[in-house]
Design an enzyme around this catalytic site. Structure first.
Site, mmCIF file in Angstrom:
data_model
loop_
_atom_site.group_PDB
_atom_site.id
_atom_site.type_symbol
_atom_site.label_atom_id
_atom_site.label_comp_id
_atom_site.label_asym_id
_atom_site.label_seq_id
_atom_site.Cartn_x
_atom_site.Cartn_y
_atom_site.Cartn_z
ATOM 1 N N SER A 166 9.438 8.085 -6.141
ATOM 2 C CA SER A 166 9.550 7.123 -5.050
ATOM 3 C C SER A 166 11.012 6.876 -4.683
ATOM 4 O O SER A 166 11.708 7.802 -4.273
ATOM 5 C CB SER A 166 8.819 5.831 -5.437
ATOM 6 O OG SER A 166 8.693 4.968 -4.334
ATOM 7 N N ASP A 266 -0.908 8.747 0.338
ATOM 8 C CA ASP A 266 0.400 8.102 0.439
ATOM 9 C C ASP A 266 0.919 8.218 1.872
ATOM 10 O O ASP A 266 0.931 9.309 2.453
ATOM 11 C CB ASP A 266 1.362 8.803 -0.533
ATOM 12 C CG ASP A 266 2.724 8.140 -0.624
ATOM 13 O OD1 ASP A 266 2.989 7.193 0.147
ATOM 14 O OD2 ASP A 266 3.528 8.587 -1.459
#
Length: 323
Positions: A166, A266
């Site tokens: 991330s 995502d």
């Protein structure tokens, strides 16, 4: 934490963080810190905390050795948390990194960079570069750094990897781009880079991204303006948008192997796919692997590393590092 409902909010970035006008910061996510361990009862991995500089710390992970002089690949790892929460010491990332060290038989340096908004970007990038330079400086005979015995004795600098999840993947991308133009100590080379669910965004949609997410109000956009308010170009700053007009070419990545790991659900996956495709088309002379896991969302393998799909992805990460 006591409720801040009566105070005026400057940035409401729920469910991640709230910043109040009086300077109070309320982190809404994250897991408690856990101590390092001389031997994890499940994995056998040893961990310890070290100080790289007054501002930069790290947790090191050494898997169980088959030989007291065994050399291992080295991974400099940057944790996720939207640049604003978590650390190598929190349960979530400690547990994941411990499992990865055991699976990959790899010496991992998990970097504790300073968090926003107390420390606006680019401080996290600067801290992360400092950490990488410190690790690599172990190869220099007359270095002034305080050497760590695990790295000195067990680190194989011919197998140096950089990676992250991330926000940590965003950092890893920027660090390896920087390594493509700034020689590392001893002119050492990074062998591989892995980006897991990288935090990339921009002002215009790519691929199948929804147009309505680009009105400036998407959480990623509002978060970026909070953590890097002085960023030239705003959400199209090359640090967060590697496809911006003034972004450096991905041809300049300072490594020879790349793995991009993504999850179908995502919202940032389309950018991860474009990243891998752009590297391939850039003329970069290296090996590119792309993994998209069906039916999963952002950083699912860190949130629960014990599901079947998480175990499979961790095995693929480990194979990339140890091969």
């Amino acid at each position: 934490m006591a409720s801040n409902t009566t105070k005026e909010v400057l940035h409401d970035l729920s469910p991640i963080i709230k910043v109040y006008k009086d300077g109070t910061i309320e982190r809404l996510m994250g897991t408690p810190n856990v101590p390092a361990s001389p031997e994890d009862p499940t994995t056998g991995v040893a961990s310890k905390d070290i100080i790289i500089s007054p501002e930069v710390h790290a947790r090191l992970y050494l898997p169980k050795l088959t030989d007291s002089n065994q050399k291992l690949p080295i991974l400099v790892y940057y944790h996720g948390g939207a640049f604003v929460h978590d650390s190598p010491y929190c349960f979530l990332f400690h547990h994941f990194t411990d499992i990865l060290a055991a699976e990959a038989k790899t010496l991992i340096i998990s970097v504790a960079y300073r968090l926003a908004p107390e420390h606006h970007l680019p401080i996290a990038y600067e801290d992360s570069w400092t950490a990488l330079q410190w690790v690599v400086s172990h190869v220099i005979a007359n270095t002034s750094i305080e050497r760590d015995p695990w790295i000195t004795k067990h680190g194989d600098f011919g197998k140096l990897y950089v990676g992250g999840d991330s926000a940590g993947a965003n950092i890893a991308h920027n660090i390896v781009l920087q390594a493509g133009v700034k020689p590392l100590p001893g002119d050492l080379k990074i062998l591989g880079l892995f980006l897991s669910h990288p935090f990339f965004w921009g002002s215009k949609p790519v691929g199948s991204e929804r147009k309505e997410d680009f009105d400036g109000q998407h959480l990623a956009c509002r978060l970026w303006s909070c953590i890097y308010p002085s960023a030239p170009g705003g959400i199209d700053n090359p640090m967060v948008n590697p496809f911006a007009e003034d972004a450096p070419s991905l041809l300049g990545l300072g490594c020879s192997r790349l793995l991009v790991c993504l999850a179908e659900k995502d919202s940032m996956t389309q950018r991860g796919i474009l990243y891998a495709e752009t590297v391939k088309k850039s003329g970069w002379n290296g090996e590119v692997q792309l993994i998209v896991v069906d039916g999963e969302d952002h950083c699912f393998h860190v949130i629960d590393p014990h599901t079947d799909k998480a175990k499979d992805l961790i095995k693929q990460l480990a194979s990339f590092i140890s091969s």
